[in-house]
Design an enzyme around this catalytic site. Sequence first.
Site, PDB file in Angstrom:
ATOM      1  N   ASP A  45     -17.107   7.154  -1.497  1.00 40.18           N
ATOM      2  CA  ASP A  45     -15.880   6.965  -0.720  1.00 40.18           C
ATOM      3  C   ASP A  45     -15.573   8.298  -0.052  1.00 40.18           C
ATOM      4  O   ASP A  45     -16.218   9.324  -0.349  1.00 40.18           O
ATOM      5  CB  ASP A  45     -14.763   6.540  -1.701  1.00 40.18           C
ATOM      6  CG  ASP A  45     -13.462   6.152  -1.015  1.00 40.18           C
ATOM      7  OD1 ASP A  45     -13.463   5.958   0.218  1.00 40.18           O
ATOM      8  OD2 ASP A  45     -12.443   6.038  -1.722  1.00 40.18           O
ATOM      9  N   ARG A  82     -13.435  -8.877   1.662  1.00 43.33           N
ATOM     10  CA  ARG A  82     -12.011  -8.637   1.388  1.00 43.33           C
ATOM     11  C   ARG A  82     -11.218  -9.894   1.748  1.00 43.33           C
ATOM     12  O   ARG A  82     -10.293 -10.289   1.045  1.00 43.33           O
ATOM     13  CB  ARG A  82     -11.488  -7.446   2.220  1.00 43.33           C
ATOM     14  CG  ARG A  82     -12.076  -6.090   1.867  1.00 43.33           C
ATOM     15  CD  ARG A  82     -11.580  -5.569   0.534  1.00 43.33           C
ATOM     16  NE  ARG A  82     -10.141  -5.470   0.432  1.00 43.33           N
ATOM     17  CZ  ARG A  82      -9.394  -4.464   0.905  1.00 43.33           C
ATOM     18  NH1 ARG A  82      -9.970  -3.436   1.486  1.00 43.33           N
ATOM     19  NH2 ARG A  82      -8.077  -4.447   0.764  1.00 43.33           N
ATOM     20  N   CYS A 102     -16.272   1.503   0.631  1.00 40.28           N
ATOM     21  CA  CYS A 102     -15.133   0.622   0.960  1.00 40.28           C
ATOM     22  C   CYS A 102     -14.725   0.746   2.426  1.00 40.28           C
ATOM     23  O   CYS A 102     -14.055  -0.139   2.946  1.00 40.28           O
ATOM     24  CB  CYS A 102     -13.966   0.911   0.028  1.00 40.28           C
ATOM     25  SG  CYS A 102     -13.251   2.562   0.223  1.00 40.28           S
ATOM     26  N   HIS A 123      -7.423   0.789  -6.403  1.00 35.11           N
ATOM     27  CA  HIS A 123      -7.624  -0.079  -5.228  1.00 35.11           C
ATOM     28  C   HIS A 123      -8.258  -1.391  -5.738  1.00 35.11           C
ATOM     29  O   HIS A 123      -9.420  -1.687  -5.446  1.00 35.11           O
ATOM     30  CB  HIS A 123      -8.524   0.626  -4.219  1.00 35.11           C
ATOM     31  CG  HIS A 123      -8.475   0.042  -2.835  1.00 35.11           C
ATOM     32  ND1 HIS A 123      -7.652  -1.018  -2.486  1.00 35.11           N
ATOM     33  CD2 HIS A 123      -9.157   0.369  -1.699  1.00 35.11           C
ATOM     34  CE1 HIS A 123      -7.831  -1.304  -1.216  1.00 35.11           C
ATOM     35  NE2 HIS A 123      -8.737  -0.487  -0.713  1.00 35.11           N
ATOM     36  N   ARG A 177       0.885  -1.180   0.000  1.00 33.52           N
ATOM     37  CA  ARG A 177       0.000   0.000   0.000  1.00 33.52           C
ATOM     38  C   ARG A 177       0.916   1.222   0.000  1.00 33.52           C
ATOM     39  O   ARG A 177       1.703   1.414   0.927  1.00 33.52           O
ATOM     40  CB  ARG A 177      -0.901  -0.003   1.241  1.00 33.52           C
ATOM     41  CG  ARG A 177      -1.633   1.327   1.424  1.00 33.52           C
ATOM     42  CD  ARG A 177      -2.725   1.275   2.452  1.00 33.52           C
ATOM     43  NE  ARG A 177      -3.888   0.582   1.907  1.00 33.52           N
ATOM     44  CZ  ARG A 177      -5.108   0.638   2.439  1.00 33.52           C
ATOM     45  NH1 ARG A 177      -5.328   1.342   3.531  1.00 33.52           N
ATOM     46  NH2 ARG A 177      -6.108  -0.029   1.887  1.00 33.52           N
ATOM     47  N   GLN A 199     -10.112  -4.050  -3.444  1.00 35.24           N
ATOM     48  CA  GLN A 199     -11.421  -3.634  -2.934  1.00 35.24           C
ATOM     49  C   GLN A 199     -12.506  -3.908  -3.972  1.00 35.24           C
ATOM     50  O   GLN A 199     -13.602  -4.348  -3.629  1.00 35.24           O
ATOM     51  CB  GLN A 199     -11.382  -2.135  -2.594  1.00 35.24           C
ATOM     52  CG  GLN A 199     -12.668  -1.614  -2.007  1.00 35.24           C
ATOM     53  CD  GLN A 199     -12.942  -2.148  -0.607  1.00 35.24           C
ATOM     54  OE1 GLN A 199     -12.085  -2.043   0.266  1.00 35.24           O
ATOM     55  NE2 GLN A 199     -14.127  -2.703  -0.384  1.00 35.24           N
TER      56      GLN A 199
HETATM   57  N1  NVA Z   1      -9.899   6.472  -1.406  1.00 33.56           N
HETATM   58  C1  NVA Z   1      -9.514   6.111  -0.066  1.00 33.56           C
HETATM   59  C2  NVA Z   1      -9.768   4.652   0.174  1.00 33.56           C
HETATM   60  C3  NVA Z   1      -9.453   4.165   1.561  1.00 33.56           C
HETATM   61  C4  NVA Z   1      -9.622   2.710   1.722  1.00 33.56           C
HETATM   62  C5  NVA Z   1      -8.047   6.449   0.145  1.00 33.56           C
HETATM   63  O1  NVA Z   1      -7.253   6.269  -0.791  1.00 33.56           O
HETATM   64  O2  NVA Z   1      -7.705   6.908   1.234  1.00 33.56           O
HETATM   65  N1   CP Z   2     -11.201  -0.302   2.487  1.00 33.81           N
HETATM   66  C1   CP Z   2      -9.936  -0.349   2.908  1.00 33.81           C
HETATM   67  O1   CP Z   2      -8.988  -0.589   2.133  1.00 33.81           O
HETATM   68  O2   CP Z   2      -9.792  -0.163   4.243  1.00 33.81           O
HETATM   69  P1   CP Z   2      -8.453   0.062   5.054  1.00 33.81           P
HETATM   70  O3   CP Z   2      -7.906   1.403   4.671  1.00 33.81           O
HETATM   71  O4   CP Z   2      -8.849  -0.020   6.495  1.00 33.81           O
HETATM   72  O5   CP Z   2      -7.472  -1.025   4.689  1.00 33.81           O
END
Ligand code: NVA
Ligand code: CP
Length: 303
Positions: free
Chosen positions: A219, A287, A259, A131, A104, A134
Amino acid sequence: MPIKHFLQFNDISKDEFDYLMKSSRDIKARFKRYEPYYPLQDRTLVMIFEKASTRTRLSFEAGMHQLGGSAIYLNTKDSQLGRGEPVEDAAQVISRMCDIVMIRTYEQEIIERFAANSRVPVVNGLTNEYHPCQILADIFTFIEHRGSIQGKTVAWVGDGNNMCATWLQAAEMLDFKVNISTPSDYNIDPAKTNIKGTHHEWFEDPMDACKGADLVTTDVWTSMGFENENKARRRAFADFQVDTEMMDVAHPEALFMHCLPAHRGEEVAAEVIDGPKSVVWDEAENRLHTQKALMEFLLLGRK
Ligand code: NVA
Ligand code: CP
């Protein structure tokens, strides 16, 4: 055989996607029966987090243990990645000591560079651009509740972010439509997101995007890495909260997804996320099952 990575949604074919859905169903059913299943015994997953996470970490770590393997957590602060070790060098070293890597991070380019220097499969656990894990879980959840997503309409309300871009890639592969409603300054840039633009339409008014939709989804307004824009974003997105009015113009059997983590009163009204059309908890649980199927597939191929 070339190493198979999952860096964006269209790194898998439609056929592989269908296989993953079937395998996720089997894996979930075994899990619910408490049936031991250890195809990844003695395999090690390394998880590299440059951003925060609850669901992604938990689902990958628990998933790897449940498949008989083990998982190691690394973050920027406690590893040499935070002290400037080149991504290419880190990839060489880490991939000699484990069987699969999940990352990540910020720019997609970082994960691409890691994968180019990795001896083992690399999985995108979220980047600024995508993502994909997800969306695997989200479509699996849709199929569980409503059957095939082909020919359906998904309404995306809010930020044209990593989740939105991944929905668009999935729409082109699986032949459904995405109605996007974002403030014009926050719309998706197809050129930057590896999509052809054949399966989506932009609407100024979120109510129009939601009309007749089979799924309404949103989101956070401010994704990780964009925190310094938070104030401006709250202003720009004020009219883009998914509320009961939007759900009411959607198809009578429409589902709501997010998500998570969610902000009630910002991108979604509490009555919607906590209401009867919301499947957010199934989405989060899935997930686990879909990523177990993904890891097994990337390491062992099809059964
Ligand atoms: N769009 C959000 C998703 C978090 C799971 C982010 O990138 O922070
Ligand atoms: N939806 C998702 O990826 O959640 P986290 O940021 O908690 O991993």
